[in-house]
Scaffold this motif. Structure first.
Motif, PDB file in Angstrom:
ATOM      1  N   LEU A  20       0.843  -1.202   0.000  1.00 28.50           N
ATOM      2  CA  LEU A  20       0.000   0.000   0.000  1.00 28.50           C
ATOM      3  C   LEU A  20       0.880   1.255   0.000  1.00 28.50           C
ATOM      4  CD1 LEU A  20      -3.060   0.782   0.379  1.00 28.50           C
ATOM      5  CD2 LEU A  20      -2.531   1.059   2.777  1.00 28.50           C
ATOM      6  N   SER A  21       0.674   2.083  -1.018  1.00 31.36           N
ATOM      7  CA  SER A  21       1.449   3.324  -1.101  1.00 31.36           C
ATOM      8  C   SER A  21       0.533   4.482  -1.461  1.00 31.36           C
ATOM      9  CB  SER A  21       2.520   3.218  -2.188  1.00 31.36           C
ATOM     10  OG  SER A  21       3.457   2.246  -1.823  1.00 31.36           O
ATOM     11  N   LYS A  22       0.880   5.633  -0.948  1.00 29.78           N
ATOM     12  CA  LYS A  22       0.159   6.837  -1.332  1.00 29.78           C
ATOM     13  C   LYS A  22       1.172   7.942  -1.586  1.00 29.78           C
ATOM     14  CE  LYS A  22      -3.192   9.648  -2.079  1.00 29.78           C
ATOM     15  NZ  LYS A  22      -4.060   9.484  -3.266  1.00 29.78           N
ATOM     16  N   LYS A  23       1.114   8.474  -2.795  1.00 31.33           N
ATOM     17  CA  LYS A  23       1.981   9.602  -3.129  1.00 31.33           C
ATOM     18  C   LYS A  23       1.096  10.806  -3.374  1.00 31.33           C
ATOM     19  CE  LYS A  23       5.347   6.699  -5.548  1.00 31.33           C
ATOM     20  NZ  LYS A  23       6.266   6.448  -4.464  1.00 31.33           N
TER      21      LYS A  23
ATOM     22  N   ASN B   2       5.533  13.896  -2.497  1.00 32.83           N
ATOM     23  CA  ASN B   2       5.671  13.319  -1.154  1.00 32.83           C
ATOM     24  C   ASN B   2       5.196  11.866  -1.122  1.00 32.83           C
ATOM     25  OD1 ASN B   2       6.404  15.857   0.181  1.00 32.83           O
ATOM     26  ND2 ASN B   2       4.334  16.464  -0.383  1.00 32.83           N
ATOM     27  N   ASP B   3       5.987  11.036  -0.480  1.00 35.86           N
ATOM     28  CA  ASP B   3       5.558   9.660  -0.209  1.00 35.86           C
ATOM     29  C   ASP B   3       4.854   9.653   1.136  1.00 35.86           C
ATOM     30  OD1 ASP B   3       6.428   8.298  -2.433  1.00 35.86           O
ATOM     31  OD2 ASP B   3       8.473   8.112  -1.659  1.00 35.86           O
ATOM     32  N   LEU B   4       3.536   9.633   1.104  1.00 34.94           N
ATOM     33  CA  LEU B   4       2.790   9.687   2.369  1.00 34.94           C
ATOM     34  C   LEU B   4       2.701   8.306   3.009  1.00 34.94           C
ATOM     35  CD1 LEU B   4      -0.099  12.025   1.198  1.00 34.94           C
ATOM     36  CD2 LEU B   4       2.091  12.649   2.181  1.00 34.94           C
TER      37      LEU B   4
ATOM     38  N   ASN C  62       3.557  13.625  14.535  1.00 36.66           N
ATOM     39  CA  ASN C  62       2.522  14.257  13.718  1.00 36.66           C
ATOM     40  C   ASN C  62       2.989  14.306  12.269  1.00 36.66           C
ATOM     41  OD1 ASN C  62       0.774  14.751  15.779  1.00 36.66           O
ATOM     42  ND2 ASN C  62       1.474  16.833  16.163  1.00 36.66           N
ATOM     43  N   GLY C  63       2.104  13.940  11.346  1.00 41.22           N
ATOM     44  CA  GLY C  63       2.451  13.992   9.924  1.00 41.22           C
ATOM     45  C   GLY C  63       3.269  12.797   9.459  1.00 41.22           C
ATOM     46  N   SER C  64       3.405  11.787  10.314  1.00 42.31           N
ATOM     47  CA  SER C  64       4.218  10.633   9.905  1.00 42.31           C
ATOM     48  C   SER C  64       3.443   9.703   8.967  1.00 42.31           C
ATOM     49  CB  SER C  64       4.679   9.854  11.141  1.00 42.31           C
ATOM     50  OG  SER C  64       3.561   9.393  11.872  1.00 42.31           O
TER      51      SER C  64
ATOM     52  N   ASP D 257       6.954   6.183  10.378  1.00 41.55           N
ATOM     53  CA  ASP D 257       7.912   7.285  10.232  1.00 41.55           C
ATOM     54  C   ASP D 257       8.059   7.603   8.742  1.00 41.55           C
ATOM     55  OD1 ASP D 257       9.786   9.211  10.880  1.00 41.55           O
ATOM     56  OD2 ASP D 257      11.447   7.788  10.811  1.00 41.55           O
ATOM     57  N   LYS D 258       7.682   8.800   8.382  1.00 44.03           N
ATOM     58  CA  LYS D 258       7.740   9.260   6.979  1.00 44.03           C
ATOM     59  C   LYS D 258       7.084   8.252   6.030  1.00 44.03           C
ATOM     60  CE  LYS D 258      11.823  12.021   7.795  1.00 44.03           C
ATOM     61  NZ  LYS D 258      13.269  12.063   7.740  1.00 44.03           N
ATOM     62  N   GLY D 259       5.957   7.720   6.437  1.00 47.03           N
ATOM     63  CA  GLY D 259       5.201   6.822   5.564  1.00 47.03           C
ATOM     64  C   GLY D 259       5.671   5.379   5.585  1.00 47.03           C
ATOM     65  N   ILE D 260       6.698   5.087   6.377  1.00 45.11           N
ATOM     66  CA  ILE D 260       7.198   3.705   6.454  1.00 45.11           C
ATOM     67  C   ILE D 260       6.757   3.089   7.778  1.00 45.11           C
ATOM     68  CG2 ILE D 260       9.281   2.243   6.516  1.00 45.11           C
ATOM     69  CD1 ILE D 260      10.605   4.471   4.763  1.00 45.11           C
TER      70      ILE D 260
END
Lengths: 264, 217
Positions: free
Chosen positions: B11-14, B18-20, B40-42, B205-208
């Motif tokens: 599952l990925s969202k860009k 930005n790689d969300l 926040n925003g991770s 963390d940063k989408g990971i």
């Protein structure tokens, strides 16, 4: 049906009803204030037809025309914003598909617009009756009335044409909101549509007959010799076109439900 | 064999550059409380919104109760809580929940009142929601999430706005729901909540997403 009821609790409130009373009561009072000694008419229906006869020039007449339309779009604008930004979150998981939500949302908006004009016309009628008692009840001069205003059936046409016109502009408003996420742009587009329709009628623009606001006014029909039946078809056609447009936006704009750009 | 309630694959969202969310692989079994931590925003909330069908992933797949979730089609049997006001402000808490429940028509008024009591509010309180405190709104939001007894709960920062007593009440409630077989996904800034409640912990963390060892308390 349950979803329509849910939306109904948001739209049909005393606060909204009071807005309608004030807006249309004011319309009646403004109309009476424009009476001269010679123009006291026979029936409230005749007066209502004249009041909502339409406008074909910019200025105070257009302002008066906008006065009873804009509060409707303001109320619907807040409704769109609240539902799409806040309320959807607890509603969507209960409806399973976004299209079921859309149909209920459009149905309740259509019903609300009809009730807005129905209550509004009744309010204007009552305010006309009430205030008129203060005036002399001398004989009216029917001969000065336009021919259209002498036919009470036209009140029914005014009601249905304004209802369909307002729903069409609401769909346009909603569509612009979905594309821009900005209610102000939607509102400006609606006002622009009404304004340019009236200007089109004023300057005898050749395509004025294709402007929805012209189709919603008796004055437009009279001036451009339009048929009512054709106007109903016109509204039905463009309502379907806008509905398809909204469905396509929901289908292909994948980031529409939750606006991601606001969160980054 | 444990039943899988929720599963994601790659599952990925860009969004723009930005790689969300980045290649999220997740398998959640029935009856677990799974915690998600991260700044926040991770990407915690983004993941939750994708799981609910509110945001379309750029790639990858999601299954909830073995049904694939596609954009605009929302999972069944799911209760959610996000930090957004979603109630009709001039109606009471009970009336709001009654209207929401009427959409599916699965539960009775008595059941709604019981749920409101369960989260520590008075179901007979005629006060409109606009006069509720932040903590009361949070409790009501939780009541709407659990009232239809969904099998899966996705709760984004459920303890926000709650006082110490409220937090303890909610912890007890979540453990009670778990015992009844409900699977709960929750994110929280309070590591204590996560450590006390959760069987599994993931860090974003940063989408990971990475699985964390649960520390022994």
């Amino acid at each position: 049906m349950k979803l329509i009821k849910y939306f109904g609790y948001y739209l049909f409130t005393w606060k909204h009803l009071i807005v309608i009373f004030i807006v249309f009561g004011l319309q009646g009072a403004l109309f009476i204030s424009s009476y001269s000694g010679e123009t006291v008419f026979h029936t409230v229906i005749t007066e209502l037809i004249l009041k909502f006869y339409g406008v074909d020039r910019p200025g105070i007449e257009l302002f008066s025309w906008l006065l009873h339309q804009l509060p409707l779009y303001a109320l619907l604008g807040v409704f769109i914003y609240q539902q799409w930004n806040h309320h959807f979150i607890y509603v969507f998981p209960r409806v399973e598909t976004i299209y079921r939500w859309l149909h209920a949302f459009l149905c309740i908006s259509f019903i609300f617009i009809g009730i807005y004009f129905f209550v509004g016309f009744c309010t204007t009628g009552v305010s006309l009756l009430g205030i008129k008692k203060w005036f002399l009840a001398h004989d009216q001069l029917l001969s000065i009335l336009p021919l259209f205003a002498q036919n009470p059936l036209h009140m029914i046409h005014i009601f249905f044409l304004m209802w369909l016109h307002a729903f069409l502009l609401f769909l346009m408003y909603f569509m612009i909101f979905l594309l821009s996420w900005n209610l102000v742009i939607g509102m400006i587009s609606v006002i622009g549509m009404i304004y340019f329709s009236v200007i089109g009628l004023y300057i005898d623009f050749p395509w004025a007959a294709y402007f929805p606001t012209v189709r919603s006014m008796i004055k437009g029909h009279e001036k451009l010799h339009l048929s009512f039946a054709y106007s109903y078809l016109f509204f039905a056609f463009f309502i379907v076109v806008l509905y398809i447009g909204i469905r396509l936006i929901l289908k292909y704009n994948k980031d529409i439900i939750w606006k991601i750009k606001n969160e980054i | 064999m444990e039943k899988i309630v929720l599963q994601t694959k790659q599952l990925s969202k860009k969004f723009k550059k930005n790689d969300l969310l980045n290649d999220i692989q997740l398998t959640i079994n029935e009856g677990q409380i799974v915690g998600f931590i991260g700044r926040n925003g991770s990407g915690k909330s983004m993941l939750f919104k994708c799981l609910c069908g509110f945001i379309q992933p750029t790639s990858g797949k999601i299954w909830v109760f073995e049904e694939e979730i596609k954009y605009g089609k929302f999972p069944k049997n799911l209760g959610i809580l996000f930090d957004k006001p979603g109630f009709i402000p001039h109606l009471s808490g009970f009336k709001n929940l009654k209207l929401l429940a009427s959409i599916q028509n699965k539960i009775s008024d008595i059941s709604i009142k019981q749920t409101i009591s369960q989260v520590g509010l008075n179901p007979e309180d005629p006060k409109p929601v606009k006069k509720y405190s932040l903590g009361m709104k949070q409790r009501l939001a939780l009541a709407q999430a659990i009232m239809e007894k969904p099998k899966l709960l996705i709760l984004d920062e459920p303890m926000n706005g709650l006082d110490e007593e409220g937090v303890n009440d909610m912890r007890q409630l979540f453990l009670h729901l778990q015992q009844e077989g409900t699977t709960i996904l929750l994110s929280s800034h309070h590591s204590e909540d996560i450590q006390i409640l959760c069987n599994e912990i993931y860090k974003m963390d940063k989408g990971i997403l990475t699985k964390q060892e649960k520390p022994v308390i």
